[in-house]
Scaffold this motif. Structure first.
Motif, mmCIF file in Angstrom:
data_model
loop_
_atom_site.group_PDB
_atom_site.id
_atom_site.type_symbol
_atom_site.label_atom_id
_atom_site.label_comp_id
_atom_site.label_asym_id
_atom_site.label_seq_id
_atom_site.Cartn_x
_atom_site.Cartn_y
_atom_site.Cartn_z
ATOM 1 N N PHE A 1 2.876 39.114 -15.090
ATOM 2 C CA PHE A 1 3.458 40.454 -15.007
ATOM 3 C C PHE A 1 3.939 40.717 -13.592
ATOM 4 N N VAL A 2 4.613 41.854 -13.405
ATOM 5 C CA VAL A 2 5.148 42.219 -12.103
ATOM 6 C C VAL A 2 4.607 43.586 -11.706
ATOM 7 N N GLN A 3 4.202 43.706 -10.455
ATOM 8 C CA GLN A 3 3.782 44.989 -9.900
ATOM 9 C C GLN A 3 4.878 45.544 -9.000
ATOM 10 N N LEU A 4 5.317 46.759 -9.292
ATOM 11 C CA LEU A 4 6.183 47.520 -8.405
ATOM 12 C C LEU A 4 5.344 48.675 -7.881
ATOM 13 N N THR A 5 5.478 49.030 -6.631
ATOM 14 C CA THR A 5 4.642 50.117 -6.122
ATOM 15 C C THR A 5 5.360 50.891 -5.035
ATOM 16 N N ASP A 6 5.020 52.171 -4.943
ATOM 17 C CA ASP A 6 5.522 53.052 -3.886
ATOM 18 C C ASP A 6 7.043 52.994 -3.779
ATOM 19 N N LEU A 7 7.713 53.200 -4.922
ATOM 20 C CA LEU A 7 9.170 53.262 -4.915
ATOM 21 C C LEU A 7 9.656 54.465 -4.110
ATOM 22 N N HIS A 8 8.922 55.567 -4.172
ATOM 23 C CA HIS A 8 9.266 56.780 -3.429
ATOM 24 C C HIS A 8 10.735 57.164 -3.624
ATOM 25 N N LEU A 9 11.142 57.366 -4.861
ATOM 26 C CA LEU A 9 12.496 57.848 -5.087
ATOM 27 C C LEU A 9 12.596 59.267 -4.530
ATOM 28 N N ILE A 10 13.519 59.452 -3.597
ATOM 29 C CA ILE A 10 13.530 60.654 -2.761
ATOM 30 C C ILE A 10 14.749 61.518 -3.037
ATOM 31 N N ASP A 11 14.504 62.787 -3.368
ATOM 32 C CA ASP A 11 15.565 63.801 -3.338
ATOM 33 C C ASP A 11 15.700 64.215 -1.881
ATOM 34 N N ALA A 12 16.613 63.566 -1.180
ATOM 35 C CA ALA A 12 16.703 63.701 0.277
ATOM 36 C C ALA A 12 17.177 65.076 0.738
ATOM 37 N N PHE B 1 4.922 42.365 -18.929
ATOM 38 C CA PHE B 1 5.264 43.751 -18.597
ATOM 39 C C PHE B 1 5.438 43.872 -17.089
ATOM 40 N N ALA B 2 5.900 45.048 -16.665
ATOM 41 C CA ALA B 2 5.883 45.447 -15.256
ATOM 42 C C ALA B 2 5.044 46.710 -15.147
ATOM 43 N N MET B 3 4.333 46.852 -14.045
ATOM 44 C CA MET B 3 3.519 48.043 -13.796
ATOM 45 C C MET B 3 3.935 48.662 -12.466
ATOM 46 N N THR B 4 4.201 49.968 -12.474
ATOM 47 C CA THR B 4 4.425 50.676 -11.224
ATOM 48 C C THR B 4 3.111 51.353 -10.833
ATOM 49 N N THR B 5 2.595 51.045 -9.657
ATOM 50 C CA THR B 5 1.284 51.558 -9.274
ATOM 51 C C THR B 5 1.385 52.797 -8.378
ATOM 52 N N GLY B 6 2.216 53.737 -8.778
ATOM 53 C CA GLY B 6 2.194 55.062 -8.185
ATOM 54 C C GLY B 6 3.131 55.317 -7.035
ATOM 55 N N ASP B 7 3.244 56.601 -6.693
ATOM 56 C CA ASP B 7 4.248 57.120 -5.765
ATOM 57 C C ASP B 7 5.630 56.661 -6.214
ATOM 58 N N ASN B 8 5.868 56.855 -7.497
ATOM 59 C CA ASN B 8 7.171 56.559 -8.078
ATOM 60 C C ASN B 8 8.188 57.589 -7.605
ATOM 61 N N THR B 9 7.724 58.823 -7.378
ATOM 62 C CA THR B 9 8.537 59.888 -6.801
ATOM 63 C C THR B 9 7.992 60.196 -5.411
#
Length: 596
Positions: A131-142, A192-200
């Protein structure tokens, strides 16, 4: 009681893995943990007359079960293409604004802290999961009115020049993952892929919509307020921020940052995400749970009105900025009282912007409900781990089956009482212990946002004032008491760190913390689980970058060009830490441990 639990505990003594192979996807824990691929998670608690899990919608045949464990083909050769084993974006020069170029890859390190790596295991091993881990993407409304960019007057890293490009950067990461052929060591398809938070980043509805669309596919316009133009610190004329479109000699240009005509128009332009081509799951982080990732103030009407309103603070003195930053770092203002007073005191300094209701904060229930929206299903599962049971119970943790021999458990380590560090409630702690015991014949991978060392915030949940909070040390002790726990995968610290943990009775597991996708070097991590057939398990970790080219062009404002610029700007962000890639032992590894 679910079918798997009742049968597994019956007098027939059916082995759990045999039963799982017969039933496909199964329920793990009543109430919040459900099967991998049901259309609605609650429906997975029923079974049809043939004894297979039913989705309750008549499409069970179309929903293939998760891939089973399989022997690695003898002729299979590990691949490196598209991973940091093959090459890594590498800075040129040592000072000023540094450009990126192609650099050598990072070699794999075998770590034997918990068990010895035995010879010949390459030919024996069996792939259990990938599987793949994505984390802390922090998609930002700048352009969000509540953002704290003005803290840059006391801390230069409080605002980063790359923040307007988080969406094209995340899309490029999705494209990279879609292009991979499977596990680089085993060749196993990704489960699967898992995002481990701070997606926003700001806990606002605009960012949540962007995140869900990036992950599941569709068109995204990373802009709020005026649909025709950007309104924020980067066209404010303030020298405190990089004025990319303007010839003004701002603080960042004095460090070598370029003048890029058309940058802001490109940054708010519509773009398309293909969405992940595999199922994906979601774990909540503090920035997803609370405004600005720290304030327990969803019900504060003043802050909500300011978030959606037409005023934005962009500049304060360094002295005032330091006072506010100290209250944040020292955890003196969990409910945002000091922050609200600060904003009121600077109301006359605020600038006019276009109001936008999409900037409103979302509650934990709204976060779960948005994941359950069929418009964001993508390759599933519906809810991306969350279920209608989570809505009813007001929880954000769950369990799911990864493969015949492996379960996944996603924790909610955010503290509703406020502050950016974490903990879990006693009820979740007991549920975790029970879920591990009920699935003792399956290996377990634990997912959370916070690391063991950042779970020291034991402030009580306002909605459950009598419930004890559990910190990282106690959670480590619990995980170390279960023989089936292989790894605890998390983020939050924006740095690659892999830590061995030894529990009681010879039990052991690895804690795998992965760097963010908002700060350089912007990485995600592949994890492959294999049985070495010699009394040991190996976890292979392989880091990946986005699909964006390493080299940038200041005249290329295409979607790919912006993603490349996003990476290079993050390298050069003033005050950025240069150690986030971690040491060699924290990057591409083989982590060996004894079978429980």
């Amino acid at each position: 009681m679910s079918r798997i639990r009742s049968v597994a505990s019956s007098a027939l003594g059916v082995h759990r893995r045999t039963l799982l192979a017969a039933t496909g996807a199964v329920t793990l824990s009543a109430g919040v943990g459900y099967a991998l691929r049901p259309t609605d998670s609650q429906a997975a608690t029923t079974t049809d007359t043939a004894g297979t899990a039913s989705t309750g919608t008549g499409d069970a045949a179309a929903e293939a079960p998760v891939g089973a464990s399989r022997k690695v083909p003898a002729a299979f050769a590990p691949y490196t293409r598209g991973t940091t084993l093959a090459g890594v974006a590498t800075p040129r020069g040592t000072s000023g604004y540094r450009r990126l170029g192609d650099g050598p890859g990072w070699k794999r390190v075998v770590r034997e802290n918990l068990a010895a790596a035995k010879s010949g295991r390459e030919s024996r091993r069996t792939a259990l999961a990938a599987f793949v881990q994505l984390t802390d993407l922090h998609l930002i409304d700048a352009q969000h009115p509540l953002r704290l960019e003005y803290l840059r007057s006391t801390d230069v890293h409080a605002w980063r020049p790359q923040e307007a490009l988080t969406v094209p950067g995340a899309v490029a990461l999705v494209e990279r993952l879609n292009a991979l052929r499977g596990g680089p060591v085993t060749g196993a398809p990704f489960h699967f892929a898992m995002t481990t938070g701070d997606n926003t980043d700001n806990n606002c509805k605009s960012e949540l919509e962007w995140f869900l669309t990036v992950m599941s596919g569709g068109r995204v316009t990373p802009n709020t307020g005026d649909p025709r133009r950007y309104e924020g610190v980067q066209n404010s004329g303030l020298k405190l921020y990089w004025q990319a479109d303007d010839a003004i000699r701002d603080a960042d240009k004095q460090l070598g940052f370029p003048h890029i005509e058309g940058f802001l128009d490109a940054a708010i332009r519509e773009l398309r995400s293909p969405g992940l081509n595999i199922p994906w799951y979601s774990t909540v982080g503090n920035h997803d749970a609370m405004p600005l990732g720290t304030y327990a103030s969803h019900s504060d009407s003043y802050l909500t009105d300011l978030a959606v309103g037409g005023k934005k603070l962009m500049n304060v003195s360094a002295q005032d900025a330091k006072k506010l930053q100290d209250s944040l770092k020292q955890d003196k203002d969990p409910r945002g009282t000091v922050f609200k007073d600060f904003l009121k005191a600077h109301a006359r300094s605020m600038r006019s912007v276009t109001p936008d209701e999409s900037r409103a904060p979302f509650t934990p229930k709204e976060y779960v409900r948005a994941h359950l929206n069929p418009a964001h299903r993508g390759h599933g599962p519906v809810g991306h781990g969350y279920s209608t049971a989570n809505l009813e119970a007001g929880t954000q943790y769950y369990s799911f089956r990864i493969a015949d021999d492996v379960i996944g458990i996603s924790l909610d380590t955010t503290d509703p009482g406020g502050h950016y560090e974490g903990s879990i409630g006693a009820a979740q702690f007991k549920w975790l212990d029970r879920t591990l015991r009920d699935n003792k014949d399956s290996y377990a991978i634990i997912f959370s946002h916070h690391t063991s060392e950042t779970m020291d915030n034991l402030r009580r949940d306002p909605a459950r004032p009598n419930e004890r909070r559990v910190g990282g040390a106690e959670l480590l002790k619990l995980l170390g008491s279960h023989r089936n726990v292989l790894a605890w995968v998390n983020g939050h610290i924006h740095k690659n760190v892999i830590t061995p943990h030894s529990g009681s009775g010879g039990r052991s597991f690895w804690e795998i913390s992965t760097a963010s996708h908002v700060d350089f070097p912007q990485l995600a991590r592949i994890i492959e689980v294999v049985d070495n057939k010699d009394g040991t398990i190996s976890l292979f970790t392989t880091l990946i970058e986005s699909s964006a080219p390493h080299r940038t062009s200041f005249t290329d404002l295409s979607q790919a060009g912006l993603a490349a610029l996003y990476r290079e700007l993050s390298l050069n962000a003033p005050g950025a830490r240069s150690t986030l890639a971690g040491e060699r032992k924290d990057r591409n590894t083989e982590l060996v441990l004894k079978k429980g």
